[in-house]
Design a protein around this motif. Structure first.
Motif, short mmCIF file in Angstrom:
data_model
loop_
_atom_site.label_atom_id
_atom_site.label_comp_id
_atom_site.label_asym_id
_atom_site.label_seq_id
_atom_site.Cartn_x
_atom_site.Cartn_y
_atom_site.Cartn_z
N SER A 143 -3.50 16.27 5.95
CA SER A 143 -2.73 16.25 4.69
C SER A 143 -1.74 15.80 4.78
CB SER A 143 -3.11 17.48 4.23
OG SER A 143 -2.41 17.52 2.65
N ILE A 144 -0.72 16.12 5.82
CA ILE A 144 0.65 15.79 5.85
C ILE A 144 0.77 14.38 6.45
CG2 ILE A 144 2.75 16.22 7.48
CD1 ILE A 144 2.17 18.23 5.23
N VAL A 145 -0.17 13.63 7.19
CA VAL A 145 -0.15 12.45 7.49
C VAL A 145 -0.10 11.64 6.23
CG1 VAL A 145 -1.25 10.58 8.60
CG2 VAL A 145 -0.86 12.71 10.07
N GLY A 146 -1.23 12.04 5.32
CA GLY A 146 -1.14 11.36 3.99
C GLY A 146 0.23 11.31 3.07
N ILE A 147 0.72 12.33 3.16
CA ILE A 147 2.18 12.21 2.65
C ILE A 147 3.15 11.41 3.15
CG2 ILE A 147 4.30 13.79 2.08
CD1 ILE A 147 2.29 16.31 1.84
N SER A 273 -3.01 8.59 -6.03
CA SER A 273 -4.30 8.66 -4.89
C SER A 273 -3.97 9.61 -3.62
CB SER A 273 -4.71 7.36 -4.68
OG SER A 273 -5.22 6.73 -5.88
N THR A 274 -2.76 9.57 -3.34
CA THR A 274 -2.28 10.20 -2.01
C THR A 274 -2.63 11.88 -2.19
OG1 THR A 274 -1.11 8.53 -1.48
CG2 THR A 274 -0.56 10.51 -0.49
N PHE A 275 -2.07 12.19 -3.54
CA PHE A 275 -2.11 13.53 -3.94
C PHE A 275 -3.45 13.72 -4.04
CE2 PHE A 275 2.21 12.56 -5.40
CZ PHE A 275 2.84 13.55 -4.61
N ALA A 276 -4.52 13.07 -4.55
CA ALA A 276 -5.86 13.10 -4.61
C ALA A 276 -6.68 13.32 -3.13
CB ALA A 276 -6.54 11.97 -5.37
N TYR A 277 -5.91 12.42 -2.45
CA TYR A 277 -6.33 12.53 -0.85
C TYR A 277 -6.00 13.95 -0.34
CZ TYR A 277 -5.71 12.08 4.14
OH TYR A 277 -5.65 12.27 5.24
N GLY A 278 -4.71 14.39 -0.70
CA GLY A 278 -4.57 15.84 0.00
C GLY A 278 -5.18 16.83 -0.54
N LEU A 279 -5.86 16.87 -1.88
CA LEU A 279 -6.49 18.00 -2.28
C LEU A 279 -7.90 17.81 -1.74
CD1 LEU A 279 -5.69 17.73 -5.94
CD2 LEU A 279 -5.05 19.67 -4.64
N MET A 324 -6.10 -4.95 -7.48
CA MET A 324 -4.89 -4.45 -6.74
C MET A 324 -5.03 -2.86 -6.86
SD MET A 324 -1.93 -7.12 -7.90
CE MET A 324 -0.72 -6.64 -6.82
N CYS A 325 -5.56 -2.39 -7.81
CA CYS A 325 -5.35 -0.96 -8.02
C CYS A 325 -6.45 -0.27 -7.16
CB CYS A 325 -5.45 -0.30 -9.61
SG CYS A 325 -3.72 -0.84 -10.30
N LEU A 326 -7.71 -0.84 -7.15
CA LEU A 326 -8.68 -0.63 -6.43
C LEU A 326 -8.48 -0.52 -4.98
CD1 LEU A 326 -11.83 -2.24 -8.27
CD2 LEU A 326 -11.41 0.33 -7.85
N GLN A 327 -7.58 -1.66 -4.72
CA GLN A 327 -7.37 -1.77 -3.23
C GLN A 327 -6.36 -0.58 -2.82
OE1 GLN A 327 -4.51 -2.87 -1.19
NE2 GLN A 327 -5.53 -3.90 0.48
N CYS A 328 -5.24 -0.27 -3.73
CA CYS A 328 -4.59 0.76 -3.14
C CYS A 328 -5.25 2.11 -3.31
CB CYS A 328 -3.33 0.77 -4.26
SG CYS A 328 -1.90 -0.65 -3.81
N ILE A 329 -6.13 2.37 -3.95
CA ILE A 329 -6.78 3.80 -4.15
C ILE A 329 -7.45 3.67 -2.80
CG2 ILE A 329 -8.43 4.99 -5.38
CD1 ILE A 329 -7.58 3.64 -7.97
N GLY A 330 -8.44 2.72 -2.40
CA GLY A 330 -9.09 2.89 -1.31
C GLY A 330 -8.21 3.01 -0.05
N SER A 331 -7.00 2.22 -0.10
CA SER A 331 -5.98 2.36 1.21
C SER A 331 -5.51 4.20 1.17
CB SER A 331 -4.94 1.44 0.88
OG SER A 331 -5.73 0.19 1.29
N ALA A 332 -5.17 4.60 -0.14
CA ALA A 332 -4.66 5.85 -0.14
C ALA A 332 -5.53 6.93 0.46
CB ALA A 332 -4.35 6.38 -1.32
N PHE A 333 -6.71 6.55 0.81
CA PHE A 333 -7.72 7.66 1.38
C PHE A 333 -8.15 7.30 2.74
CE2 PHE A 333 -8.37 8.86 -3.07
CZ PHE A 333 -8.91 10.22 -3.00
N LEU A 334 -8.29 5.88 3.11
CA LEU A 334 -8.56 5.51 4.42
C LEU A 334 -7.69 5.47 5.35
CD1 LEU A 334 -11.43 2.94 3.58
CD2 LEU A 334 -11.66 5.13 4.39
N VAL A 335 -6.09 4.91 5.05
CA VAL A 335 -5.14 4.63 5.82
C VAL A 335 -4.85 5.86 6.66
CG1 VAL A 335 -2.59 4.09 6.22
CG2 VAL A 335 -4.20 2.62 5.04
N PRO A 336 -4.53 7.04 5.89
CA PRO A 336 -3.97 8.42 6.45
C PRO A 336 -5.12 9.01 7.32
CG PRO A 336 -4.51 8.65 4.24
CD PRO A 336 -4.31 7.32 4.51
N VAL A 337 -6.58 8.72 6.97
CA VAL A 337 -7.56 9.21 7.80
C VAL A 337 -7.39 8.48 9.21
CG1 VAL A 337 -9.91 9.14 8.12
CG2 VAL A 337 -8.97 10.13 5.98
#
Length: 416
Positions: A143-147, A273-279, A324-337
């Motif tokens: 979660s912290i990596v996502g932040i 989306s990063t906050f959604a990722y954290g949850l 562009m929004c879809l690309q950023c939403i997907g990245s917000a979940f996959l990049v920190p993981v």
């Protein structure tokens, strides 16, 4: 009185660690902002320093060179020294570089100081990951990596606006003064932050040992896959970003403010989306987060294929915005993981792993920007971005499965 009770930060352990995470995010935002904050002021800089547009852009190259050298050569120092002493040194060097940039009388001095500033700044992200790796564990670490990964989109959103505002208020030199002040605040924070931020290795640093660490990581197939993912996503997004002014100009009547707002909306989606990722990490774990990100990218690929084959060259502005929004939403979940998994895979050489992740990302982003600049702002470039991103997802996912299957077979043979 104990060391902790005498700490200026009189907070509980949990509160102290949350504050630490926010400070690291803030420092990485300002570090990333150093690349682009003065871009709106470049005309002023050309006039003040008596140079040309082409030469003033070389200051960005000087910064990128300093980052590359620092991340490859100095980043691994984090594994052999106290994290607190490393980040204090890095922030001090970076602040000194910003001071030199603010006072630079000529282009040559400015380029030298940009290189020095980047040397210090280059280790801040690496030591941040090292501190997170040391202070947090399990799902909290993910979660912290996502932040922390919010630093780049926030910097891309804020830095050009801040640079333009400072330029209007006074002079381009104020931008470097502001960045120097933020890093001096970081020095003050870590000077009084007394909690343990220990080194990871007891052996001494050597060139042979460093090369051995890099070589072992490059042989680790899973690490390479996880380390490449952030670069592919950042590269795909940069193709979108660098083409937006050209593709959108006919819709927005060449209004720079409107184009800037158009480009900023996907970054806002990334942050949300990063906050959604954290949850998701707290409730369901990294596997669910990875599945959500992959699902969003599948939708991204299907929608992009539909637009490419049905709309041809007549895309509406809203359709490009949705992509562009879809690309950023997907990245917000996959990049920190991916960053979390890369660090986990490279647990014995955490700072070398962090350095490699960042270097991969910078190299892929540079290649994508070069490709984008060469082929211009047309729909075929966007199509290339779409296929590159989706193909990367499928390739990395398939390769990960194949590697795991092979390892299980080898383990089964070994048991026999």
């Amino acid at each position: 009185m104990s060391e902790r009770s005498s700490n200026i930060i009189t907070l509980s352990r949990t509160e102290s660690r949350k504050l630490l995470a926010l400070v690291l995010l803030f420092l990485n935002v300002t570090t990333s902002a150093a690349v682009s904050i003065y871009i709106p002021c470049m005309r002023q800089m050309v006039a003040d320093l008596g140079t040309t547009n082409a030469l003033i852009q070389m200051t960005i190259v000087a910064h990128l060179m300093g980052e590359f050298v620092g991340r490859v050569c100095l980043g691994p120092l984090v594994d052999f020294h106290n994290n607190r002493s490393i980040i204090l040194t890095a922030l001090s060097v970076s602040a000194f570089g910003h001071l030199g940039c603010m006072l630079a009388p000529s282009l040559i001095v400015l380029m030298i100081m940009r290189f020095i500033q980047a040397l210090g700044a280059s280790t801040i992200y690496i030591v941040s990951l090292s501190i997170i790796n040391n202070k947090f564990s399990g799902q909290e670490k993910a979660s912290i990596v996502g932040i922390l990964e919010l630093y780049q989109p926030i910097a891309w959103l804020v830095s050009p606006l801040a640079g333009a505002l400072l330029s209007e208020l006074g002079n381009w030199r104020l931008s470097f003064g502001l960045l120097m002040l933020t890093h001096l605040l970081g020095v003050v924070f870590f000077w009084y932050y007394k909690e343990s931020l220990k080194k990871h290795k007891s052996s001494g640093l050597s060139v042979c040992g460093l090369l051995k660490d890099y070589r072992s990581l490059m042989k680790n197939s899973l690490f390479v896959l996880y380390a490449l993912v952030p670069g592919f996503f950042a590269g795909g997004y940069m193709i979108f970003m660098t083409n937006c002014p050209f593709i959108c100009s006919k819709f927005l009547c060449n209004n720079s403010a409107n184009i800037a707002m158009f480009s900023a909306i996907p970054l806002i989606f990334y942050i949300i989306s990063t906050f959604a990722y954290g949850l998701t990490i707290k409730k369901c774990g990294t596997r669910t987060a990875r599945r959500i990100g992959t699902g969003v990218y599948i939708v991204f690929g299907i929608y992009a294929a539909y637009l490419i084959f049905s709309q041809e060259h007549h895309w509406a502005l809203s359709e490009l915005q949705i992509l562009m929004c879809l690309q950023c939403i997907g990245s917000a979940f996959l990049v920190p993981v991916s960053v979390f998994k890369a660090l986990k895979t490279a647990s014995n050489s955490a700072s070398v792993g962090a350095s490699t992740v960042v270097v991969f990302r910078n190299i892929i982003m540079s290649i994508c920007i070069s490709i984008s600049a060469k082929f211009g702002g047309n729909i075929s470039t966007i199509s290339a971005c779409v296929f590159m991103t989706v193909a990367s997802i499928l390739t990395l996912t398939a390769a990960r499965k194949i590697i795991k299957v092979k390892r299980r077979r080898l383990e089964a043979i070994g048991r026999r």
